[in-house]
Write a protein that holds these residues in place. Structure first.
Motif, mmCIF file in Angstrom:
data_model
loop_
_atom_site.group_PDB
_atom_site.id
_atom_site.type_symbol
_atom_site.label_atom_id
_atom_site.label_comp_id
_atom_site.label_asym_id
_atom_site.label_seq_id
_atom_site.Cartn_x
_atom_site.Cartn_y
_atom_site.Cartn_z
ATOM 1 N N MET A 1 0.812 -1.169 0.000
ATOM 2 C CA MET A 1 0.000 0.000 0.000
ATOM 3 C C MET A 1 0.860 1.238 0.000
ATOM 4 O O MET A 1 1.262 1.724 1.017
ATOM 5 C CB MET A 1 -0.848 0.073 1.224
ATOM 6 N N THR A 2 1.030 1.655 -1.080
ATOM 7 C CA THR A 2 1.817 2.866 -1.216
ATOM 8 C C THR A 2 0.893 4.025 -1.440
ATOM 9 O O THR A 2 -0.111 3.937 -2.110
ATOM 10 C CB THR A 2 2.806 2.755 -2.380
ATOM 11 N N ARG A 3 1.246 5.062 -0.872
ATOM 12 C CA ARG A 3 0.488 6.303 -1.048
ATOM 13 C C ARG A 3 1.219 7.150 -2.056
ATOM 14 O O ARG A 3 2.451 7.192 -2.046
ATOM 15 C CB ARG A 3 0.354 7.051 0.276
ATOM 16 N N PRO A 4 0.450 7.841 -2.880
ATOM 17 C CA PRO A 4 1.150 8.669 -3.863
ATOM 18 C C PRO A 4 1.948 9.763 -3.170
ATOM 19 O O PRO A 4 1.488 10.412 -2.236
ATOM 20 C CB PRO A 4 0.031 9.254 -4.704
ATOM 21 N N GLY A 5 3.129 9.955 -3.494
ATOM 22 C CA GLY A 5 3.980 11.018 -2.970
ATOM 23 C C GLY A 5 4.697 10.623 -1.689
ATOM 24 O O GLY A 5 5.533 11.370 -1.195
ATOM 25 N N ARG A 6 4.361 9.485 -1.085
ATOM 26 C CA ARG A 6 5.039 9.068 0.149
ATOM 27 C C ARG A 6 5.637 7.699 -0.032
ATOM 28 O O ARG A 6 4.938 6.767 -0.434
ATOM 29 C CB ARG A 6 4.045 8.990 1.291
ATOM 30 N N PRO A 7 6.883 7.546 0.313
ATOM 31 C CA PRO A 7 7.454 6.215 0.184
ATOM 32 C C PRO A 7 7.000 5.339 1.357
ATOM 33 O O PRO A 7 6.624 5.835 2.411
ATOM 34 C CB PRO A 7 8.948 6.466 0.217
ATOM 35 N N ASP A 8 7.009 4.062 1.195
ATOM 36 C CA ASP A 8 6.670 3.138 2.291
ATOM 37 C C ASP A 8 7.715 3.270 3.394
ATOM 38 O O ASP A 8 8.910 3.389 3.108
ATOM 39 C CB ASP A 8 6.667 1.688 1.786
ATOM 40 N N PRO A 9 7.230 3.260 4.676
ATOM 41 C CA PRO A 9 8.216 3.343 5.752
ATOM 42 C C PRO A 9 9.061 2.075 5.789
ATOM 43 O O PRO A 9 8.585 1.008 5.476
ATOM 44 C CB PRO A 9 7.390 3.491 7.018
ATOM 45 N N ASP A 10 10.263 2.305 6.225
ATOM 46 C CA ASP A 10 11.187 1.184 6.347
ATOM 47 C C ASP A 10 10.702 0.307 7.504
ATOM 48 O O ASP A 10 10.472 0.793 8.611
ATOM 49 C CB ASP A 10 12.591 1.728 6.608
ATOM 50 N N PRO A 11 10.529 -1.010 7.280
ATOM 51 C CA PRO A 11 10.035 -1.855 8.365
ATOM 52 C C PRO A 11 10.969 -1.855 9.569
ATOM 53 O O PRO A 11 10.525 -1.935 10.701
ATOM 54 C CB PRO A 11 9.945 -3.242 7.755
ATOM 55 N N GLY A 12 12.247 -1.716 9.406
ATOM 56 C CA GLY A 12 13.183 -1.678 10.540
ATOM 57 C C GLY A 12 12.980 -0.427 11.376
ATOM 58 O O GLY A 12 12.957 -0.462 12.606
ATOM 59 N N THR A 13 12.800 0.704 10.734
ATOM 60 C CA THR A 13 12.569 1.954 11.447
ATOM 61 C C THR A 13 11.218 1.921 12.159
ATOM 62 O O THR A 13 11.098 2.371 13.299
ATOM 63 C CB THR A 13 12.607 3.142 10.456
ATOM 64 N N TRP A 14 10.259 1.377 11.462
ATOM 65 C CA TRP A 14 8.918 1.302 12.053
ATOM 66 C C TRP A 14 8.944 0.457 13.319
ATOM 67 O O TRP A 14 8.385 0.818 14.338
ATOM 68 C CB TRP A 14 7.960 0.702 11.008
ATOM 69 N N LEU A 15 9.635 -0.684 13.301
ATOM 70 C CA LEU A 15 9.735 -1.550 14.484
ATOM 71 C C LEU A 15 10.526 -0.875 15.601
ATOM 72 O O LEU A 15 10.158 -0.964 16.768
ATOM 73 C CB LEU A 15 10.399 -2.887 14.110
ATOM 74 N N LEU A 16 11.589 -0.199 15.248
ATOM 75 C CA LEU A 16 12.377 0.502 16.275
ATOM 76 C C LEU A 16 11.553 1.602 16.946
ATOM 77 O O LEU A 16 11.645 1.810 18.156
ATOM 78 C CB LEU A 16 13.658 1.076 15.666
ATOM 79 N N ASN A 17 10.743 2.313 16.157
ATOM 80 C CA ASN A 17 9.872 3.347 16.733
ATOM 81 C C ASN A 17 8.853 2.731 17.690
ATOM 82 O O ASN A 17 8.550 3.285 18.743
ATOM 83 C CB ASN A 17 9.174 4.138 15.637
ATOM 84 N N LYS A 18 8.291 1.576 17.307
ATOM 85 C CA LYS A 18 7.334 0.883 18.175
ATOM 86 C C LYS A 18 8.007 0.448 19.475
ATOM 87 O O LYS A 18 7.450 0.569 20.553
ATOM 88 C CB LYS A 18 6.748 -0.338 17.458
ATOM 89 N N ILE A 19 9.226 -0.066 19.367
ATOM 90 C CA ILE A 19 9.974 -0.507 20.556
ATOM 91 C C ILE A 19 10.279 0.690 21.450
ATOM 92 O O ILE A 19 10.129 0.625 22.674
ATOM 93 C CB ILE A 19 11.262 -1.262 20.143
ATOM 94 N N ASP A 20 10.692 1.816 20.868
ATOM 95 C CA ASP A 20 10.976 3.032 21.647
ATOM 96 C C ASP A 20 9.728 3.496 22.393
ATOM 97 O O ASP A 20 9.793 3.862 23.586
ATOM 98 C CB ASP A 20 11.490 4.159 20.741
ATOM 99 N N ALA A 21 8.589 3.499 21.722
ATOM 100 C CA ALA A 21 7.339 3.937 22.358
ATOM 101 C C ALA A 21 6.971 2.997 23.499
ATOM 102 O O ALA A 21 6.573 3.435 24.587
ATOM 103 C CB ALA A 21 6.209 4.005 21.322
ATOM 104 N N ARG A 22 7.123 1.701 23.250
ATOM 105 C CA ARG A 22 6.806 0.719 24.309
ATOM 106 C C ARG A 22 7.771 0.861 25.468
ATOM 107 O O ARG A 22 7.378 0.780 26.631
ATOM 108 C CB ARG A 22 6.876 -0.688 23.703
ATOM 109 N N GLU A 23 9.046 1.085 25.190
ATOM 110 C CA GLU A 23 10.050 1.256 26.244
ATOM 111 C C GLU A 23 9.733 2.481 27.104
ATOM 112 O O GLU A 23 9.840 2.440 28.333
ATOM 113 C CB GLU A 23 11.441 1.379 25.611
#
Length: 146
Positions: A1-23
């Motif tokens: 699911m790509t949105r026009p004008g926005r690249p797909d988020p990097d799955p590694g960055t997305w997981l790290l952000n989730k881990i940071d929020a949970r931490e």
């Protein structure tokens, strides 16, 4: 699911952000739990001290309840080593009322000379200082009430 004008988020960055929020959420919960532990520890200390005081009080009361009822016996006041003091106390006991030095001289059949009265007054003052007599008012001596 790509949105026009926005690249797909990097799955590694997305997981790290989730881990940071949970931490951060868990860290906040840890700090809250530590604050609660601190409050509860202080409360536990207060309650422990209170219960210890109650136990000591109970123990003291029980030990006092098992002791015989004895009033401390006060030693009788020591009289100066002179038979005149015993004669003075005998007159007070016989008459049972407050006396002045002059009246005591009369009761002891002493001369009513100034020196005799002053000597008796000095002895009366000494008996007051030993707690054997009291001076109700200046110059009026009596045996203390029991």
């Amino acid at each position: 699911m790509t949105r026009p004008g926005r690249p797909d988020p990097d799955p590694g960055t997305w997981l790290l952000n989730k881990i940071d929020a949970r931490e951060q959420a868990v860290t906040c919960q840890i700090e809250q739990a530590q604050a609660e532990i601190h409050v509860l520890t202080a409360r536990l200390g207060e309650l422990t001290e209170t219960i210890e005081h109650l136990r000591i009080t109970r123990k003291t009361l029980l030990s006092l309840a098992h002791e015989p009822d004895t009033e401390p016996v006060a030693a009788p006041p020591a009289l100066p080593d002179n038979p005149a003091y015993q004669q003075i106390l005998t007159v007070f006991a016989d008459l049972g009322r407050p006396l002045r030095a002059r009246e005591l001289c009369e009761a002891l059949d002493l001369p009513l000379a100034h020196n005799s009265i002053q000597n008796v007054r000095a002895k009366l003052k000494r008996l007051v200082s030993h707690g054997v007599l009291v001076e109700n008012e200046p110059g009026l001596f009596a045996q203390p009430l029991p």
